[in-house]
Design an enzyme around this catalytic site. Structure first.
Site, PDB file in Angstrom:
ATOM      1  CE1 TYR A 175      -4.296   0.768  -0.340  1.00 46.81           C
ATOM      2  CE2 TYR A 175      -4.436  -1.362   0.753  1.00 46.81           C
ATOM      3  CZ  TYR A 175      -5.029  -0.356   0.000  1.00 46.81           C
ATOM      4  OH  TYR A 175      -6.317  -0.477  -0.400  1.00 46.81           O
ATOM      5  CD  GLU A 184      -4.834   5.294   0.769  1.00 46.56           C
ATOM      6  OE1 GLU A 184      -4.871   6.133   1.705  1.00 46.56           O
ATOM      7  OE2 GLU A 184      -5.714   4.441   0.581  1.00 46.56           O
ATOM      8  CG  ASP A 215      -8.613  10.232 -23.909  1.00 47.56           C
ATOM      9  OD1 ASP A 215      -7.624   9.471 -24.061  1.00 47.56           O
ATOM     10  OD2 ASP A 215      -9.666   9.879 -23.349  1.00 47.56           O
ATOM     11  CB  THR A 221      -5.087   3.821 -21.558  1.00 55.12           C
ATOM     12  OG1 THR A 221      -5.133   3.936 -22.978  1.00 55.12           O
ATOM     13  CG2 THR A 221      -6.458   4.090 -20.977  1.00 55.12           C
ATOM     14  CE  LYS A 267      -7.613   2.170 -25.315  1.00 61.15           C
ATOM     15  NZ  LYS A 267      -7.688   2.887 -24.026  1.00 61.15           N
ATOM     16  NE  ARG A 322      -6.580  -2.992 -19.893  1.00 59.32           N
ATOM     17  CZ  ARG A 322      -7.553  -3.476 -20.669  1.00 59.32           C
ATOM     18  NH1 ARG A 322      -7.345  -4.550 -21.405  1.00 59.32           N
ATOM     19  NH2 ARG A 322      -8.735  -2.896 -20.717  1.00 59.32           N
TER      20      ARG A 322
HETATM   21  N1  DSN Z   1     -12.530   0.766 -24.574  1.00 55.95           N
HETATM   22  C1  DSN Z   1     -11.491   1.525 -25.205  1.00 55.95           C
HETATM   23  C2  DSN Z   1     -11.399   1.213 -26.659  1.00 55.95           C
HETATM   24  O1  DSN Z   1     -11.565   0.060 -27.017  1.00 55.95           O
HETATM   25  O2  DSN Z   1     -11.158   2.093 -27.462  1.00 55.95           O
HETATM   26  C3  DSN Z   1     -11.636   2.936 -24.951  1.00 55.95           C
HETATM   27  O3  DSN Z   1     -11.780   3.133 -23.589  1.00 55.95           O
END
Ligand code: DSN
Length: 426
Positions: free
Chosen positions: A61, A63, A207, A233, A236, A242
Protein backbone atom coordinates in the site's frame (compact mmCIF):
# COMPACT_ATOMS: atom_id res chain seq x y z
CA UNK A 1 12.73 -20.42 -22.77
CA UNK A 2 10.54 -19.37 -25.67
CA UNK A 3 11.80 -18.08 -28.98
CA UNK A 4 11.96 -14.50 -27.69
CA UNK A 5 14.46 -15.74 -25.13
CA UNK A 6 11.84 -15.36 -22.43
CA UNK A 7 11.17 -17.73 -19.59
CA UNK A 8 7.89 -19.53 -20.16
CA UNK A 9 5.33 -19.59 -17.40
CA UNK A 10 3.47 -22.83 -17.03
CA UNK A 11 1.25 -21.54 -14.20
CA UNK A 12 2.33 -24.45 -12.00
CA UNK A 13 1.32 -22.89 -8.70
CA UNK A 14 -1.86 -21.41 -10.11
CA UNK A 15 -2.73 -24.79 -11.57
CA UNK A 16 -2.33 -26.43 -8.15
CA UNK A 17 -4.31 -23.78 -6.27
CA UNK A 18 -7.03 -23.03 -8.76
CA UNK A 19 -7.07 -25.33 -11.78
CA UNK A 20 -10.26 -23.77 -13.07
CA UNK A 21 -8.73 -20.29 -13.40
CA UNK A 22 -5.38 -21.72 -14.53
CA UNK A 23 -7.01 -23.54 -17.40
CA UNK A 24 -8.89 -20.42 -18.46
CA UNK A 25 -5.67 -18.40 -18.39
CA UNK A 26 -3.99 -21.07 -20.49
CA UNK A 27 -6.92 -21.08 -22.90
CA UNK A 28 -6.61 -17.30 -23.23
CA UNK A 29 -2.89 -17.65 -23.97
CA UNK A 30 -3.68 -20.09 -26.73
CA UNK A 31 -6.43 -17.84 -28.08
CA UNK A 32 -4.11 -14.83 -28.12
CA UNK A 33 -1.48 -16.94 -29.89
CA UNK A 34 -3.84 -18.46 -32.36
CA UNK A 35 -5.92 -15.51 -33.51
CA UNK A 36 -5.44 -12.34 -35.48
CA UNK A 37 -6.19 -9.65 -32.93
CA UNK A 38 -7.39 -6.51 -34.67
CA UNK A 39 -9.02 -4.59 -31.85
CA UNK A 40 -7.19 -1.23 -32.09
CA UNK A 41 -7.06 -0.71 -28.33
CA UNK A 42 -5.38 -4.08 -27.70
CA UNK A 43 -1.79 -5.18 -27.95
CA UNK A 44 0.75 -7.68 -26.64
CA UNK A 45 2.96 -6.51 -23.79
CA UNK A 46 6.52 -7.78 -23.64
CA UNK A 47 7.54 -10.57 -21.27
CA UNK A 48 9.29 -7.94 -19.13
CA UNK A 49 6.13 -5.83 -18.78
CA UNK A 50 4.10 -8.94 -18.03
CA UNK A 51 6.60 -10.04 -15.42
CA UNK A 52 6.53 -6.65 -13.68
CA UNK A 53 2.74 -6.82 -13.36
CA UNK A 54 3.00 -10.18 -11.61
CA UNK A 55 5.39 -9.14 -8.85
CA UNK A 56 5.14 -8.76 -5.05
CA UNK A 57 4.63 -5.04 -5.60
CA UNK A 58 0.95 -5.95 -5.61
CA UNK A 59 1.28 -6.57 -1.85
CA UNK A 60 2.14 -2.98 -0.98
CA UNK A 61 0.00 0.00 0.00
CA UNK A 62 1.36 3.44 -0.92
CA UNK A 63 -1.32 6.12 -0.67
CA UNK A 64 0.25 9.48 -1.38
CA UNK A 65 3.19 10.32 -3.60
CA UNK A 66 6.94 9.59 -3.37
CA UNK A 67 8.32 11.20 -0.20
CA UNK A 68 4.78 11.98 1.05
CA UNK A 69 3.11 8.65 1.79
CA UNK A 70 0.57 7.62 4.37
CA UNK A 71 2.23 4.22 4.86
CA UNK A 72 5.78 3.23 5.78
CA UNK A 73 7.95 0.72 3.96
CA UNK A 74 8.22 2.69 0.72
CA UNK A 75 11.97 2.12 0.24
CA UNK A 76 11.43 0.40 -3.10
CA UNK A 77 8.08 1.80 -4.13
CA UNK A 78 9.14 5.47 -4.12
CA UNK A 79 12.03 4.95 -6.55
CA UNK A 80 9.80 2.86 -8.83
CA UNK A 81 7.19 5.61 -9.03
CA UNK A 82 9.85 8.31 -9.48
CA UNK A 83 11.44 6.33 -12.32
CA UNK A 84 8.05 5.83 -14.00
CA UNK A 85 7.25 9.54 -13.72
CA UNK A 86 10.64 10.61 -15.00
CA UNK A 87 10.49 8.24 -17.96
CA UNK A 88 7.02 9.53 -18.90
CA UNK A 89 8.23 13.12 -18.61
CA UNK A 90 11.26 12.44 -20.80
CA UNK A 91 9.41 10.39 -23.40
CA UNK A 92 6.55 12.84 -23.90
CA UNK A 93 8.48 16.05 -23.11
CA UNK A 94 6.22 17.17 -20.26
CA UNK A 95 6.97 18.91 -16.96
CA UNK A 96 4.86 16.58 -14.88
CA UNK A 97 3.43 13.07 -15.08
CA UNK A 98 1.10 11.32 -12.68
CA UNK A 99 1.30 7.56 -13.22
CA UNK A 100 -1.27 6.51 -10.63
CA UNK A 101 -4.66 6.56 -12.44
CA UNK A 102 -6.11 3.05 -12.49
CA UNK A 103 -7.22 3.36 -16.10
CA UNK A 104 -8.40 5.84 -18.71
CA UNK A 105 -11.84 6.59 -17.30
CA UNK A 106 -10.58 7.36 -13.77
CA UNK A 107 -7.81 9.46 -15.31
CA UNK A 108 -10.36 11.54 -17.19
CA UNK A 109 -12.58 11.81 -14.12
CA UNK A 110 -9.60 13.20 -12.22
CA UNK A 111 -9.26 15.93 -14.85
CA UNK A 112 -12.90 16.93 -14.28
CA UNK A 113 -12.28 17.00 -10.55
CA UNK A 114 -9.21 19.16 -11.03
CA UNK A 115 -10.74 21.77 -13.32
CA UNK A 116 -14.54 21.70 -13.31
CA UNK A 117 -17.51 21.68 -10.98
CA UNK A 118 -20.77 19.74 -11.42
CA UNK A 119 -22.99 21.46 -13.95
CA UNK A 120 -20.11 23.00 -15.88
CA UNK A 121 -20.16 22.63 -19.65
CA UNK A 122 -17.79 20.20 -21.30
CA UNK A 123 -17.24 19.97 -25.05
CA UNK A 124 -16.18 16.59 -26.39
CA UNK A 125 -16.54 14.42 -29.44
CA UNK A 126 -19.85 12.59 -29.63
CA UNK A 127 -19.51 8.90 -28.74
CA UNK A 128 -21.08 7.54 -31.95
CA UNK A 129 -18.82 9.87 -33.96
CA UNK A 130 -15.69 8.40 -32.37
CA UNK A 131 -15.39 10.03 -28.93
CA UNK A 132 -15.22 8.36 -25.52
CA UNK A 133 -17.86 7.93 -22.83
CA UNK A 134 -15.89 10.12 -20.45
CA UNK A 135 -15.81 13.07 -22.83
CA UNK A 136 -19.24 14.12 -21.51
CA UNK A 137 -21.47 11.43 -23.04
CA UNK A 138 -24.91 11.13 -21.40
CA UNK A 139 -24.75 7.67 -19.83
CA UNK A 140 -21.36 8.38 -18.25
CA UNK A 141 -20.98 10.16 -14.91
CA UNK A 142 -19.28 12.88 -16.95
CA UNK A 143 -22.47 13.50 -18.94
CA UNK A 144 -24.67 13.22 -15.86
CA UNK A 145 -22.78 15.50 -13.51
CA UNK A 146 -21.58 17.87 -16.22
CA UNK A 147 -23.33 19.46 -19.18
CA UNK A 148 -21.99 17.63 -22.21
CA UNK A 149 -21.97 19.41 -25.55
CA UNK A 150 -20.77 17.44 -28.58
CA UNK A 151 -18.98 17.93 -31.82
CA UNK A 152 -18.69 15.32 -34.54
CA UNK A 153 -17.29 14.82 -38.00
CA UNK A 154 -18.45 16.20 -41.33
CA UNK A 155 -20.74 13.93 -43.36
CA UNK A 156 -18.76 14.54 -46.55
CA UNK A 157 -15.23 14.02 -45.19
CA UNK A 158 -15.68 11.91 -42.06
CA UNK A 159 -13.26 14.31 -40.36
CA UNK A 160 -13.68 16.69 -37.47
CA UNK A 161 -14.69 20.14 -38.58
CA UNK A 162 -12.80 22.66 -36.46
CA UNK A 163 -15.09 25.46 -37.66
CA UNK A 164 -17.97 23.57 -36.03
CA UNK A 165 -15.92 23.02 -32.87
CA UNK A 166 -15.07 26.74 -32.70
CA UNK A 167 -18.68 27.76 -33.29
CA UNK A 168 -19.85 25.43 -30.51
CA UNK A 169 -17.10 26.61 -28.18
CA UNK A 170 -17.94 30.28 -28.75
CA UNK A 171 -21.64 29.63 -28.20
CA UNK A 172 -21.42 27.22 -25.24
CA UNK A 173 -18.32 28.57 -23.47
CA UNK A 174 -17.19 25.18 -22.13
CA UNK A 175 -15.04 24.91 -19.04
CA UNK A 176 -13.19 22.02 -20.65
CA UNK A 177 -12.70 20.71 -24.16
CA UNK A 178 -11.68 17.13 -24.93
CA UNK A 179 -9.94 16.21 -28.17
CA UNK A 180 -9.02 12.70 -29.24
CA UNK A 181 -11.24 9.65 -29.14
CA UNK A 182 -11.61 5.93 -29.61
CA UNK A 183 -12.58 5.64 -33.25
CA UNK A 184 -10.74 8.52 -34.90
CA UNK A 185 -8.77 7.29 -37.92
CA UNK A 186 -7.24 10.68 -38.72
CA UNK A 187 -4.55 12.90 -37.21
CA UNK A 188 -5.90 15.05 -34.39
CA UNK A 189 -5.22 18.74 -35.01
CA UNK A 190 -4.00 19.60 -31.51
CA UNK A 191 -2.82 23.05 -32.61
CA UNK A 192 -6.27 23.84 -34.03
CA UNK A 193 -8.00 22.70 -30.84
CA UNK A 194 -5.46 24.67 -28.82
CA UNK A 195 -6.30 27.91 -30.63
CA UNK A 196 -10.02 27.39 -29.96
CA UNK A 197 -9.50 26.54 -26.29
CA UNK A 198 -7.38 29.66 -25.79
CA UNK A 199 -9.96 31.81 -27.55
CA UNK A 200 -12.74 30.70 -25.18
CA UNK A 201 -10.59 30.28 -22.06
CA UNK A 202 -11.25 26.51 -21.75
CA UNK A 203 -8.99 23.85 -20.32
CA UNK A 204 -7.99 21.63 -23.23
CA UNK A 205 -7.52 17.92 -22.59
CA UNK A 206 -5.96 15.67 -25.22
CA UNK A 207 -7.06 12.09 -24.63
CA UNK A 208 -4.32 10.29 -26.54
CA UNK A 209 -5.07 6.84 -25.15
CA UNK A 210 -5.26 5.31 -28.61
CA UNK A 211 -2.27 7.09 -30.12
CA UNK A 212 0.16 7.49 -27.20
CA UNK A 213 2.48 4.88 -28.70
CA UNK A 214 2.36 6.62 -32.06
CA UNK A 215 3.26 9.94 -30.43
CA UNK A 216 6.10 8.32 -28.48
CA UNK A 217 7.25 6.62 -31.67
CA UNK A 218 7.26 9.88 -33.61
CA UNK A 219 4.48 9.07 -36.10
CA UNK A 220 1.73 11.32 -34.73
CA UNK A 221 2.21 14.98 -33.71
CA UNK A 222 2.49 15.59 -30.00
CA UNK A 223 -0.23 17.55 -28.22
CA UNK A 224 2.09 18.75 -25.48
CA UNK A 225 2.65 22.36 -26.50
CA UNK A 226 -1.01 22.91 -27.40
CA UNK A 227 -3.03 21.48 -24.51
CA UNK A 228 -3.32 21.81 -20.75
CA UNK A 229 -3.54 18.13 -19.90
CA UNK A 230 -2.62 14.96 -21.74
CA UNK A 231 -4.56 11.92 -20.61
CA UNK A 232 -3.61 8.45 -21.76
CA UNK A 233 -4.04 4.82 -21.01
CA UNK A 234 -0.82 2.85 -21.06
CA UNK A 235 -1.97 -0.39 -22.65
CA UNK A 236 -2.96 0.45 -26.22
CA UNK A 237 -0.39 1.48 -28.85
CA UNK A 238 1.97 2.35 -25.97
CA UNK A 239 2.14 -1.39 -25.19
CA UNK A 240 2.25 -1.20 -21.41
CA UNK A 241 0.09 -2.73 -18.67
CA UNK A 242 -3.54 -1.79 -18.02
CA UNK A 243 -3.18 1.65 -16.48
CA UNK A 244 -3.14 5.36 -17.26
CA UNK A 245 -1.18 8.58 -16.88
CA UNK A 246 -1.99 12.26 -16.72
CA UNK A 247 0.63 14.68 -17.97
CA UNK A 248 0.68 18.45 -17.76
CA UNK A 249 2.70 21.62 -17.37
CA UNK A 250 4.12 22.47 -13.94
CA UNK A 251 1.34 24.98 -13.24
CA UNK A 252 -1.31 22.23 -13.27
CA UNK A 253 0.70 19.54 -11.48
CA UNK A 254 -0.70 20.18 -8.01
CA UNK A 255 -4.33 20.22 -9.18
CA UNK A 256 -3.88 16.98 -11.13
CA UNK A 257 -2.08 15.16 -8.32
CA UNK A 258 -4.65 16.26 -5.76
CA UNK A 259 -7.50 15.12 -7.99
CA UNK A 260 -6.02 11.64 -8.52
CA UNK A 261 -5.17 11.20 -4.83
CA UNK A 262 -6.89 11.87 -2.51
CA UNK A 263 -9.62 13.18 -4.81
CA UNK A 264 -10.56 10.04 -6.63
CA UNK A 265 -8.39 7.08 -5.77
CA UNK A 266 -6.77 5.32 -2.85
CA UNK A 267 -3.53 3.38 -3.07
CA UNK A 268 -1.78 3.20 -6.43
CA UNK A 269 -1.30 -0.21 -8.04
CA UNK A 270 2.46 -0.45 -7.60
CA UNK A 271 2.87 -3.55 -9.76
CA UNK A 272 1.23 -1.58 -12.58
CA UNK A 273 3.45 1.44 -11.90
CA UNK A 274 6.53 -0.77 -12.27
CA UNK A 275 5.21 -2.25 -15.48
CA UNK A 276 4.45 1.24 -16.82
CA UNK A 277 8.06 2.18 -16.07
CA UNK A 278 9.28 -0.85 -18.02
CA UNK A 279 6.98 -0.10 -20.95
CA UNK A 280 8.16 3.53 -21.03
CA UNK A 281 11.77 2.38 -21.15
CA UNK A 282 10.90 0.11 -24.06
CA UNK A 283 9.01 2.93 -25.78
CA UNK A 284 12.09 5.15 -25.65
CA UNK A 285 14.10 2.71 -27.76
CA UNK A 286 14.70 2.66 -31.50
CA UNK A 287 12.83 -0.66 -31.86
CA UNK A 288 9.71 1.06 -30.63
CA UNK A 289 9.99 3.77 -33.28
CA UNK A 290 10.27 1.04 -35.90
CA UNK A 291 7.17 -0.64 -34.43
CA UNK A 292 5.21 2.65 -34.44
CA UNK A 293 6.06 3.31 -38.08
CA UNK A 294 5.05 -0.23 -38.96
CA UNK A 295 1.71 0.07 -37.12
CA UNK A 296 0.79 3.02 -39.33
CA UNK A 297 2.18 1.46 -42.53
CA UNK A 298 0.18 -1.70 -41.85
CA UNK A 299 -3.03 0.24 -41.18
CA UNK A 300 -2.64 2.29 -44.35
CA UNK A 301 -2.00 -0.79 -46.47
CA UNK A 302 -4.87 -2.70 -44.88
CA UNK A 303 -7.13 0.29 -45.57
CA UNK A 304 -6.09 0.36 -49.23
CA UNK A 305 -6.67 -3.36 -49.60
CA UNK A 306 -10.10 -3.15 -47.93
CA UNK A 307 -11.12 -0.13 -50.02
CA UNK A 308 -10.13 -2.06 -53.15
CA UNK A 309 -12.59 -4.77 -52.02
CA UNK A 310 -15.53 -2.33 -51.76
CA UNK A 311 -15.28 -1.64 -48.02
CA UNK A 312 -16.50 1.83 -47.06
CA UNK A 313 -13.85 3.37 -44.79
CA UNK A 314 -14.95 6.31 -42.67
CA UNK A 315 -12.89 9.32 -43.86
CA UNK A 316 -11.63 7.20 -46.75
CA UNK A 317 -8.65 5.69 -44.93
CA UNK A 318 -6.38 6.25 -41.98
CA UNK A 319 -3.43 8.28 -40.72
CA UNK A 320 -2.90 6.14 -37.64
CA UNK A 321 -3.44 2.63 -36.29
CA UNK A 322 -7.16 2.18 -36.89
CA UNK A 323 -9.79 1.83 -39.56
CA UNK A 324 -13.48 2.42 -39.06
CA UNK A 325 -15.50 0.45 -41.59
CA UNK A 326 -19.14 1.14 -42.44
CA UNK A 327 -20.63 -2.17 -43.56
CA UNK A 328 -23.97 -0.77 -44.68
CA UNK A 329 -23.29 -1.25 -48.36
CA UNK A 330 -22.02 -4.80 -47.72
CA UNK A 331 -25.48 -5.64 -46.40
CA UNK A 332 -24.38 -6.98 -43.01
CA UNK A 333 -24.56 -5.24 -39.61
CA UNK A 334 -21.36 -4.73 -37.63
CA UNK A 335 -22.18 -7.15 -34.87
CA UNK A 336 -23.01 -10.06 -37.18
CA UNK A 337 -19.83 -9.38 -39.15
CA UNK A 338 -17.72 -9.11 -35.97
CA UNK A 339 -19.10 -12.40 -34.67
CA UNK A 340 -18.40 -14.17 -37.96
CA UNK A 341 -14.86 -12.73 -37.98
CA UNK A 342 -14.41 -13.96 -34.42
CA UNK A 343 -15.38 -17.47 -35.51
CA UNK A 344 -12.73 -17.12 -38.21
CA UNK A 345 -10.11 -16.17 -35.60
CA UNK A 346 -10.10 -12.49 -36.62
CA UNK A 347 -10.97 -10.45 -33.56
CA UNK A 348 -12.48 -6.99 -34.11
CA UNK A 349 -15.22 -5.04 -32.37
CA UNK A 350 -18.51 -3.82 -33.75
CA UNK A 351 -18.62 -0.05 -33.68
CA UNK A 352 -20.92 2.85 -34.40
CA UNK A 353 -20.11 4.92 -37.46
CA UNK A 354 -20.72 8.66 -37.81
CA UNK A 355 -24.42 9.46 -38.35
CA UNK A 356 -25.25 5.96 -37.10
CA UNK A 357 -28.80 4.82 -37.81
CA UNK A 358 -28.68 1.59 -35.79
CA UNK A 359 -28.33 0.96 -32.04
CA UNK A 360 -24.89 1.13 -30.36
CA UNK A 361 -25.23 -2.55 -29.42
CA UNK A 362 -25.93 -3.54 -33.01
CA UNK A 363 -24.32 -0.81 -35.09
CA UNK A 364 -23.36 -0.52 -38.75
CA UNK A 365 -19.60 -0.76 -38.48
CA UNK A 366 -16.54 -2.56 -37.28
CA UNK A 367 -13.32 -1.06 -35.93
CA UNK A 368 -10.02 -2.57 -36.99
CA UNK A 369 -6.53 -1.81 -35.72
CA UNK A 370 -2.98 -2.94 -36.42
CA UNK A 371 -1.01 -2.54 -33.13
CA UNK A 372 -1.24 -6.16 -31.96
CA UNK A 373 -0.49 -7.78 -35.31
CA UNK A 374 2.44 -5.39 -35.74
CA UNK A 375 3.80 -6.44 -32.34
CA UNK A 376 3.80 -9.98 -33.70
CA UNK A 377 5.86 -9.01 -36.72
CA UNK A 378 3.30 -8.81 -39.52
CA UNK A 379 4.08 -6.25 -42.21
CA UNK A 380 2.40 -4.65 -45.24
CA UNK A 381 2.72 -7.79 -47.37
CA UNK A 382 0.49 -9.68 -44.89
CA UNK A 383 -2.21 -7.02 -45.07
CA UNK A 384 -3.26 -8.28 -48.50
CA UNK A 385 -4.09 -11.62 -46.95
CA UNK A 386 -5.80 -10.02 -43.92
CA UNK A 387 -8.01 -7.90 -46.18
CA UNK A 388 -8.86 -10.93 -48.30
CA UNK A 389 -9.88 -12.89 -45.20
CA UNK A 390 -12.03 -10.03 -43.91
CA UNK A 391 -13.69 -9.78 -47.31
CA UNK A 392 -14.38 -13.52 -47.47
CA UNK A 393 -15.81 -13.65 -43.96
CA UNK A 394 -17.98 -10.54 -44.30
CA UNK A 395 -19.33 -11.90 -47.60
CA UNK A 396 -19.96 -15.26 -45.91
CA UNK A 397 -21.70 -13.52 -43.00
CA UNK A 398 -24.05 -11.81 -45.43
CA UNK A 399 -24.93 -15.10 -47.12
CA UNK A 400 -24.69 -17.52 -44.16
CA UNK A 401 -21.86 -19.55 -45.76
CA UNK A 402 -20.36 -20.87 -42.51
CA UNK A 403 -18.06 -23.35 -44.23
CA UNK A 404 -16.12 -20.41 -45.74
CA UNK A 405 -15.68 -18.94 -42.26
CA UNK A 406 -14.22 -22.23 -41.05
CA UNK A 407 -11.79 -22.30 -43.98
CA UNK A 408 -10.48 -18.85 -43.06
CA UNK A 409 -10.11 -19.97 -39.43
CA UNK A 410 -7.66 -22.63 -40.53
CA UNK A 411 -5.64 -20.20 -42.67
CA UNK A 412 -5.45 -17.68 -39.80
CA UNK A 413 -4.19 -20.39 -37.47
CA UNK A 414 -1.49 -21.37 -39.96
CA UNK A 415 -0.25 -17.80 -40.50
CA UNK A 416 -0.22 -16.89 -36.82
CA UNK A 417 1.72 -20.04 -35.89
CA UNK A 418 4.65 -18.45 -37.72
CA UNK A 419 4.52 -15.27 -35.62
CA UNK A 420 4.78 -16.14 -31.92
CA UNK A 421 3.14 -13.59 -29.66
CA UNK A 422 5.46 -11.52 -27.44
CA UNK A 423 5.19 -12.38 -23.78
CA UNK A 424 3.32 -15.63 -24.25
CA UNK A 425 4.64 -19.11 -23.62
CA UNK A 426 5.12 -21.05 -26.84
N1 DSN B 1 -12.53 0.77 -24.57
C1 DSN B 1 -11.49 1.52 -25.21
C2 DSN B 1 -11.40 1.21 -26.66
O1 DSN B 1 -11.56 0.06 -27.02
O2 DSN B 1 -11.16 2.09 -27.46
C3 DSN B 1 -11.64 2.94 -24.95
O3 DSN B 1 -11.78 3.13 -23.59
Amino acid sequence: MDIHGQVTNCHLELGRTDPEIASLVRAEELLQQDTLRLIPSENYVSAAVLEATGTVLTNKYSEGYPGRRYYEGQQNIDPIEIIARERAQALFGVDHANVQPYSGSPANLAVYLAFARPGDTVLGMSLPMGGHLTHGWGVSATGTWFRGVRYGVRADTGRTDLDEVRELALRERPKMIFCGGTAVPRTVDFAGFGAIAREVGAILVADVSHIAGLIAGGVHPSPVEHVDVVSTTTHKTLRGPRGAMLMCAREHAKAIDKAVFPGLQGGPHNHTTAAIAVALREAAGEDFRVYARQVVANAKRLGEELAARDFDLVSGGTDNHLLLVDLTRRGVPGKIAAKALDRAGIVVNHNTVPFETRSPFDPSGIRIGTPALTSRGLTQEHMVCVARWIDRVVTAAATGAEDRVAAVRQEVRELMSGFPAPGLPV
